[in-house]
Write a protein that holds these residues in place. Structure first.
Motif, PDB file in Angstrom:
ATOM      1  N   UNK A 152     129.105  -2.738 -26.756  1.00 23.63           N
ATOM      2  CA  UNK A 152     130.555  -2.567 -26.857  1.00 23.63           C
ATOM      3  C   UNK A 152     131.082  -3.127 -28.160  1.00 23.63           C
ATOM      4  N   UNK A 153     132.359  -2.978 -28.369  1.00 26.67           N
ATOM      5  CA  UNK A 153     132.974  -3.326 -29.645  1.00 26.67           C
ATOM      6  C   UNK A 153     133.984  -4.450 -29.476  1.00 26.67           C
ATOM      7  N   UNK A 154     134.103  -5.279 -30.506  1.00 30.19           N
ATOM      8  CA  UNK A 154     135.153  -6.288 -30.586  1.00 30.19           C
ATOM      9  C   UNK A 154     135.897  -6.104 -31.905  1.00 30.19           C
ATOM     10  N   UNK A 155     137.183  -6.415 -31.886  1.00 31.08           N
ATOM     11  CA  UNK A 155     137.985  -6.322 -33.094  1.00 31.08           C
ATOM     12  C   UNK A 155     139.138  -7.301 -33.050  1.00 31.08           C
ATOM     13  N   UNK A 201     125.358 -14.922 -33.641  1.00 34.72           N
ATOM     14  CA  UNK A 201     124.325 -13.905 -33.436  1.00 34.72           C
ATOM     15  C   UNK A 201     124.569 -13.083 -32.176  1.00 34.72           C
ATOM     16  N   UNK A 202     125.777 -13.180 -31.618  1.00 33.46           N
ATOM     17  CA  UNK A 202     126.110 -12.362 -30.447  1.00 33.46           C
ATOM     18  C   UNK A 202     126.503 -10.945 -30.832  1.00 33.46           C
ATOM     19  N   UNK A 203     126.648 -10.687 -32.140  1.00 37.22           N
ATOM     20  CA  UNK A 203     127.108  -9.373 -32.587  1.00 37.22           C
ATOM     21  C   UNK A 203     126.228  -8.855 -33.714  1.00 37.22           C
ATOM     22  N   UNK A 204     126.321  -7.555 -33.912  1.00 37.87           N
ATOM     23  CA  UNK A 204     125.713  -6.879 -35.050  1.00 37.87           C
ATOM     24  C   UNK A 204     126.799  -6.117 -35.794  1.00 37.87           C
ATOM     25  N   UNK A 282     129.842  -5.101 -33.233  1.00 40.48           N
ATOM     26  CA  UNK A 282     129.251  -4.536 -32.013  1.00 40.48           C
ATOM     27  C   UNK A 282     128.524  -5.640 -31.251  1.00 40.48           C
ATOM     28  N   UNK A 283     128.800  -5.720 -29.958  1.00 42.33           N
ATOM     29  CA  UNK A 283     128.184  -6.743 -29.100  1.00 42.33           C
ATOM     30  C   UNK A 283     126.717  -6.442 -28.910  1.00 42.33           C
ATOM     31  N   UNK A 284     125.880  -7.435 -29.149  1.00 41.89           N
ATOM     32  CA  UNK A 284     124.426  -7.263 -28.950  1.00 41.89           C
ATOM     33  C   UNK A 284     124.110  -7.152 -27.455  1.00 41.89           C
TER      34      UNK A 284
END
Length: 284
Positions: A152-155, A201-204, A282-284
């Motif tokens: 999923x996405x974060x912003x 490191x929870x996101x890419x 993007x959430x890993x």
């Protein structure tokens, strides 16, 4: 919905924390933040929704949604949207805004540091100049990430420390109470290195861009100052604190008017650009 993560941060959920959050709720309910949002910063929500790539059918959470500048834009794209905020007093205006836009969404009272949603229950989580005001940044960032599914996405869009609103907070700092233990200044969310560290490191695929909301509402710094004194919760709170000290009030009056005049002079076209940092990942 379910109970939020009980281990988000030491002190979150304590009696002292509940007292702090009650003060924050009262601060945002004071003045007329719906007017500030509608008249000054409403376009920022669309920029965030565009950047994060909300699609029809997405389940979207807007954290610290206020009156819905981002949540409503996500709903207009066909998303299933939950707008959450610590201050439900703002929801009446938000519901009117949603009705005017012809969309429906859910409005939920919620602390950004203890969100009442299951792990991974949203496709996207966003916040437009909202989550930055939650005092414990690691806790709120942890919740932002927790509620988003893998992939999923974060912003997040936040005022920058060196932009106009960041400098306004610096001008008010000598007159404001010290931050509580463990709290961090809101404009740090507008510092790229700070946000990258929070997301870790929870996101890419972290993408960062700077933008500005161009404000043409004020002809003078004094006009800006008086508008914020009357309508913007954080400014109202600082003035209330020093209300019995005429010298302090005069000093803050002068500082805010000078800040506004400097920004108008720098822009040179009768506007005030208010810089923000927009971060998506993007959430890993």
């Amino acid at each position: 919905m379910t109970e939020s993560n009980p281990t988000v941060a030491a002190g979150v959920g304590s009696d002292a924390d509940r007292e702090l959050k009650a003060k924050h709720r009262g601060m945002w309910a004071s003045g007329d933040y719906p007017a500030v949002a509608a008249e000054l910063v409403w376009p920022l929500g669309a920029s965030l929704v565009d950047a994060v790539g909300v699609s029809p059918g997405d389940r979207v959470l807007d954290i610290a949604a206020g009156t819905g500048s981002a949540a409503i834009r996500a709903a207009e794209r066909g998303a299933d949207v939950v707008a959450s905020d610590l201050a439900p007093e703002l929801f009446e205006a938000g519901r009117r805004n949603a009705a005017d836009a012809g969309v429906e969404l859910e409005w939920v009272e919620a602390d950004a540091e203890q969100l009442p949603f299951d792990d991974g229950s949203f496709d996207t989580a966003i916040s437009a100049i909202g989550i930055m005001f939650a005092p414990h940044h690691e806790a709120s960032a942890g919740e932002l990430l927790r509620v988003v599914r893998p992939g999923g996405r974060v912003g997040v869009a936040s005022w920058t420390p060196d932009g106009f609103i960041g400098r306004m907070f610096r001008a008010m700092k000598p007159f404001a109470p010290p931050l509580p233990a463990g709290a961090q200044p809101a404009p740090l969310w507008g510092d790229e290195a700070h946000v990258r560290a929070l997301l870790g490191d929870a996101v890419d695929g972290v993408e960062v861009q700077r933008g500005a909301v161009t404000i043409g509402r004020f002809a003078t710094g004094a006009e800006f100052r008086d508008y914020f004194k009357a309508n913007y919760g954080p400014t109202i709170a600082v003035y209330r604190r020093i209300a019995e000290d005429a010298d302090a009030v005069r000093a803050l009056d002068d500082a805010l008017a000078a800040l506004g005049d400097t920004q108008l002079k720098t822009a040179g076209d009768g506007t005030m650009p208010w810089e923000y940092l927009l971060v998506t990942a993007t959430r890993r």
